[in-house]
Design an enzyme around this catalytic site. Structure first.
Site, PDB file in Angstrom:
ATOM      1  N   LYS A 208       8.288 -32.887  -1.618  1.00 32.01           N
ATOM      2  CA  LYS A 208       9.145 -32.959  -0.314  1.00 32.01           C
ATOM      3  C   LYS A 208       8.315 -34.128   0.416  1.00 32.01           C
ATOM      4  O   LYS A 208       8.978 -35.036   0.843  1.00 32.01           O
ATOM      5  CB  LYS A 208       8.904 -31.762   0.245  1.00 32.01           C
ATOM      6  CG  LYS A 208       9.856 -31.795   1.573  1.00 32.01           C
ATOM      7  CD  LYS A 208      10.155 -30.224   2.015  1.00 32.01           C
ATOM      8  CE  LYS A 208      10.938 -30.216   3.400  1.00 32.01           C
ATOM      9  NZ  LYS A 208      11.071 -28.985   3.966  1.00 32.01           N
ATOM     10  N   GLU A 214      -2.360 -31.694  -4.603  1.00 32.64           N
ATOM     11  CA  GLU A 214      -2.657 -31.356  -6.125  1.00 32.64           C
ATOM     12  C   GLU A 214      -1.397 -32.406  -6.630  1.00 32.64           C
ATOM     13  O   GLU A 214      -1.923 -32.676  -7.724  1.00 32.64           O
ATOM     14  CB  GLU A 214      -2.200 -29.926  -6.253  1.00 32.64           C
ATOM     15  CG  GLU A 214      -3.224 -28.883  -5.531  1.00 32.64           C
ATOM     16  CD  GLU A 214      -2.854 -28.369  -4.257  1.00 32.64           C
ATOM     17  OE1 GLU A 214      -3.385 -27.402  -3.804  1.00 32.64           O
ATOM     18  OE2 GLU A 214      -2.276 -29.259  -3.565  1.00 32.64           O
ATOM     19  N   GLY A 269      10.527 -26.019   0.393  1.00 31.45           N
ATOM     20  CA  GLY A 269      10.068 -26.156  -1.022  1.00 31.45           C
ATOM     21  C   GLY A 269      10.466 -24.970  -1.868  1.00 31.45           C
ATOM     22  O   GLY A 269      10.912 -25.412  -3.007  1.00 31.45           O
ATOM     23  N   ARG A 270      10.302 -23.929  -1.516  1.00 31.18           N
ATOM     24  CA  ARG A 270      10.423 -22.766  -2.361  1.00 31.18           C
ATOM     25  C   ARG A 270      12.075 -22.773  -2.493  1.00 31.18           C
ATOM     26  O   ARG A 270      12.304 -21.580  -3.585  1.00 31.18           O
ATOM     27  CB  ARG A 270       9.814 -21.635  -1.835  1.00 31.18           C
ATOM     28  CG  ARG A 270      10.050 -21.143  -0.385  1.00 31.18           C
ATOM     29  CD  ARG A 270       9.027 -20.173   0.294  1.00 31.18           C
ATOM     30  NE  ARG A 270       9.118 -19.844   1.635  1.00 31.18           N
ATOM     31  CZ  ARG A 270       8.634 -20.726   2.749  1.00 31.18           C
ATOM     32  NH1 ARG A 270       8.259 -21.818   2.341  1.00 31.18           N
ATOM     33  NH2 ARG A 270       8.830 -20.341   3.932  1.00 31.18           N
ATOM     34  N   GLU A 355       5.464 -16.214   0.747  1.00 33.75           N
ATOM     35  CA  GLU A 355       5.188 -17.333   1.681  1.00 33.75           C
ATOM     36  C   GLU A 355       6.100 -17.359   2.777  1.00 33.75           C
ATOM     37  O   GLU A 355       6.058 -17.891   3.725  1.00 33.75           O
ATOM     38  CB  GLU A 355       5.489 -18.720   0.664  1.00 33.75           C
ATOM     39  CG  GLU A 355       4.992 -20.072   1.560  1.00 33.75           C
ATOM     40  CD  GLU A 355       4.723 -21.225   0.269  1.00 33.75           C
ATOM     41  OE1 GLU A 355       3.874 -21.369  -0.093  1.00 33.75           O
ATOM     42  OE2 GLU A 355       6.058 -21.862   0.142  1.00 33.75           O
ATOM     43  N   HIS A 386       2.736  -1.324 -21.179  1.00 29.42           N
ATOM     44  CA  HIS A 386       1.375  -1.059 -21.612  1.00 29.42           C
ATOM     45  C   HIS A 386       0.382  -1.628 -20.935  1.00 29.42           C
ATOM     46  O   HIS A 386      -1.016  -1.939 -21.645  1.00 29.42           O
ATOM     47  CB  HIS A 386       1.570  -1.708 -23.188  1.00 29.42           C
ATOM     48  CG  HIS A 386       2.533  -0.935 -24.042  1.00 29.42           C
ATOM     49  ND1 HIS A 386       2.070  -0.019 -24.891  1.00 29.42           N
ATOM     50  CD2 HIS A 386       3.922  -1.224 -24.309  1.00 29.42           C
ATOM     51  CE1 HIS A 386       3.189   0.506 -25.488  1.00 29.42           C
ATOM     52  NE2 HIS A 386       4.258  -0.060 -25.177  1.00 29.42           N
ATOM     53  N   LYS A 517      -4.972 -26.119   2.709  1.00 30.36           N
ATOM     54  CA  LYS A 517      -4.810 -27.460   2.584  1.00 30.36           C
ATOM     55  C   LYS A 517      -5.845 -28.483   3.316  1.00 30.36           C
ATOM     56  O   LYS A 517      -6.643 -29.348   2.848  1.00 30.36           O
ATOM     57  CB  LYS A 517      -3.340 -27.921   2.407  1.00 30.36           C
ATOM     58  CG  LYS A 517      -2.441 -27.514   1.508  1.00 30.36           C
ATOM     59  CD  LYS A 517      -1.096 -28.233   1.829  1.00 30.36           C
ATOM     60  CE  LYS A 517      -0.039 -27.632   0.820  1.00 30.36           C
ATOM     61  NZ  LYS A 517       1.216 -28.450   1.398  1.00 30.36           N
TER      62      LYS A 517
END
Length: 552
Positions: A208, A214, A269-270, A355, A386, A517
């Protein structure tokens, strides 16, 4: 709009009193006392989805009191404000308009006197044209070869959402191979680069701000790798694309203006997979399927906006969640998708929920004294059965869970699917009602003061005891199609919005993420001098020194 502390409302106080009646309730008793319980506590959506919330610690009174809370907090007004483009993300002074991205009626939505639908439709058209060129082979790489691979470079919402959707809709995918790189750990990028040919690969840099460390670190490394192989900078125009709200930063990186697919600062963003950040989805399944995906989300948007409180699925599921976190003091909620294609669904909503609603200060700037967002986790069924279902069945934690499954599978292995759904149904039944040992155990010596006479048979039965009384929601969908996945994702998005509003928090910022960050940048910048710096604690210095010792 007024910002109200929920625990100061009349409805919350009524719920608190009602909880004392409900806290020891047993699901088995609720079902025995009402043969119509399923009908009363389930909702059909468009003959495509059934939401069964009957296996919860609720009665009709509970639901009435919860809905009164939603009414007292005026959730309908909050919904209207979001859909109309008001700047409800006040800490960043932005609207929250992911719903505009799937506004299929194309009715005008204004932000600062500009109809954003015009820009949205322009970008959609650009994505359609580009994706069709790539899929048909018309778009060529620098050496004239058609594209075979797509690498999406992003993190958080620019990775988790698109990756989840492309996996969930894998039965609809075309010949293009889609790869996702998110982690700054070089291993992630290294392993992808081993699989691709630079001549036939395009790279989508999804950020964005186009400053996410990263993403930009990975993008720079890919750029260096690409130019080392191709050796001509002009080749970037055929292979590198930006999905961003920051046009200038994308240009500075070296992206051709024609290769920039814009999205906007009012897209969180999400929640961005509906925007150009979802270009990898389009390249995987084609634009016509992406349109069906948008149509499904739009259908849920209409339901959320128009449905009465009593039949509004996102509102009801949000209220049930608040009922557990704030009255039963549950800490977690699990999501179990009984569909292997949806193996990243829980991980995606782990981000979207935590978030969004992981906050401890309310909209008035006051410290919160109640519980906000739950911890979200989960895995696909039957793998989870399991792994950790043992704890849910016989542990000491109360863990509300959502079970999601398609009625129709995309595979021809019918027997497998019948067994899968049998497990789905068995687990929700077992979690609710436990096993047949319970009636026996209630009469055994285990429940009496004198335990000395407890024989070996009784003891063995005790270890097999599953008391049940674990609440679940069951969501059955006819089939996982682009349309149906669209409305399912939108359902969970709106549930999270409702939770945030009722808890009086801002759901659309993430300052906690920003802190990590910024600290990482500061440590990186001072890495060589950190040992003597007074800015860092002894633990951080010690860890750095250990790292330096082995990394000489």
């Amino acid at each position: 709009m007024k910002y109200i502390n929920p625990i100061q409302t009349r409805s919350w106080k009524i719920l608190k009193n009602h909880f004392h009646i409900m806290k020891n309730v047993n699901l088995k008793d609720l079902f025995l006392s009402d043969n119509n319980r399923f009908k009363k506590f389930s909702i059909f959506f468009e003959n495509e989805m059934l939401v069964d919330f009957s296996k919860n610690f609720i009665t009709q009174n509970t639901l009435k009191y919860l809905l009164n809370l939603a009414k007292e907090m005026d959730i309908k007004k909050a919904i209207q404000l979001m859909f109309s483009g008001k700047k409800i993300n006040e800490t960043e002074n932005r609207p929250v308009l992911h719903v505009a991205l799937r506004n299929r009626r194309n009715s005008p939505i204004f932000v600062d006197n500009t109809n954003v639908m015009l820009e949205i439709n322009h970008v959609l058209k650009k994505m359609k044209d580009f994706s069709e060129q790539v899929i048909t082979g018309e778009w060529k790489g620098y050496t004239g070869k058609s594209i075979s691979d797509v690498v999406n470079i992003g993190i958080g919402g620019s990775d988790l959402g698109p990756y989840m959707v492309t996996e969930a809709l894998r039965p609809y995918k075309n010949h293009l191979k889609i790869h996702y790189v998110s982690n700054i750990d070089g291993t992630h990028l290294f392993e992808v680069l081993k699989k691709i040919n630079p001549e036939t690969t395009i790279f989508l840099i999804a950020s964005k701000t186009f400053t996410t460390d990263e993403t930009i670190t990975n993008a720079n490394s890919v750029k260096i790798w690409f130019l080392k192989n191709i050796k001509k900078k002009s080749a970037l125009d055929k292979h590198f694309f930006a999905l961003s709200a920051n046009i200038q930063n994308a240009l500075d990186f070296g992206i051709n203006i024609e290769n920039i697919f814009q999205f906007w600062d009012w897209v969180g963003g999400r929640f961005s997979l509906w925007s150009s950040a979802g270009l990898s989805i389009i390249l995987s399944i084609g634009f016509s399927n992406f349109e069906k995906f948008l149509n499904g989300a739009y259908a849920m948007d209409n339901h959320f906006y128009n449905a009465e409180y009593e039949k509004n699925i996102p509102i009801i599921l949000a209220l049930i969640s608040i009922w557990y976190t704030n009255f039963f003091n549950t800490q977690t909620e699990a999501i179990f998708s009984y569909d292997q294609y949806m193996h990243r669904f829980a991980a995606y909503f782990q981000q979207v929920n935590m978030e969004s609603n992981g906050k401890s200060v309310d909209k008035n700037g006051k410290k919160i004294s109640y519980q906000t967002g739950p911890i979200i986790w989960g895995e696909p069924g039957t793998n989870g059965q399991h792994a950790f279902f043992q704890l849910i069945h016989q542990g000491t934690k109360l863990i509300p869970s959502d079970f999601i499954a398609p009625v129709i599978s995309h595979t021809h292995l019918k027997e497998h699917h019948i067994k899968l759904i049998s497990n789905f149904l068995a687990q929700t039944k077992a979690l609710a009602f436990g096993n047949s040992e319970i009636s026996f155990l209630q009469d055994s010596y285990f429940f009496k003061e004198n335990k000395k006479d407890l024989n070996k048979t009784d003891k063995k039965s005790l270890f097999k005891q599953c008391v049940g009384n674990q609440p679940t929601n069951s969501i059955l969908i006819r089939k996982i199609t682009p349309y149906n996945l669209g409305f399912l994702i939108a359902l969970y998005e709106h549930k999270i919005f409702v939770q945030g509003h009722l808890l009086n928090i801002f759901s659309f910022d993430q300052w906690g993420v920003e802190l990590g960050k910024n600290l990482a940048k500061n440590i990186y910048k001072n890495f060589s001098t950190i040992e003597n710096s007074k800015c860092f604690d002894s633990s951080t210095k010690g860890l750095i020194n250990f790292y330096k010792f082995f990394y000489k």
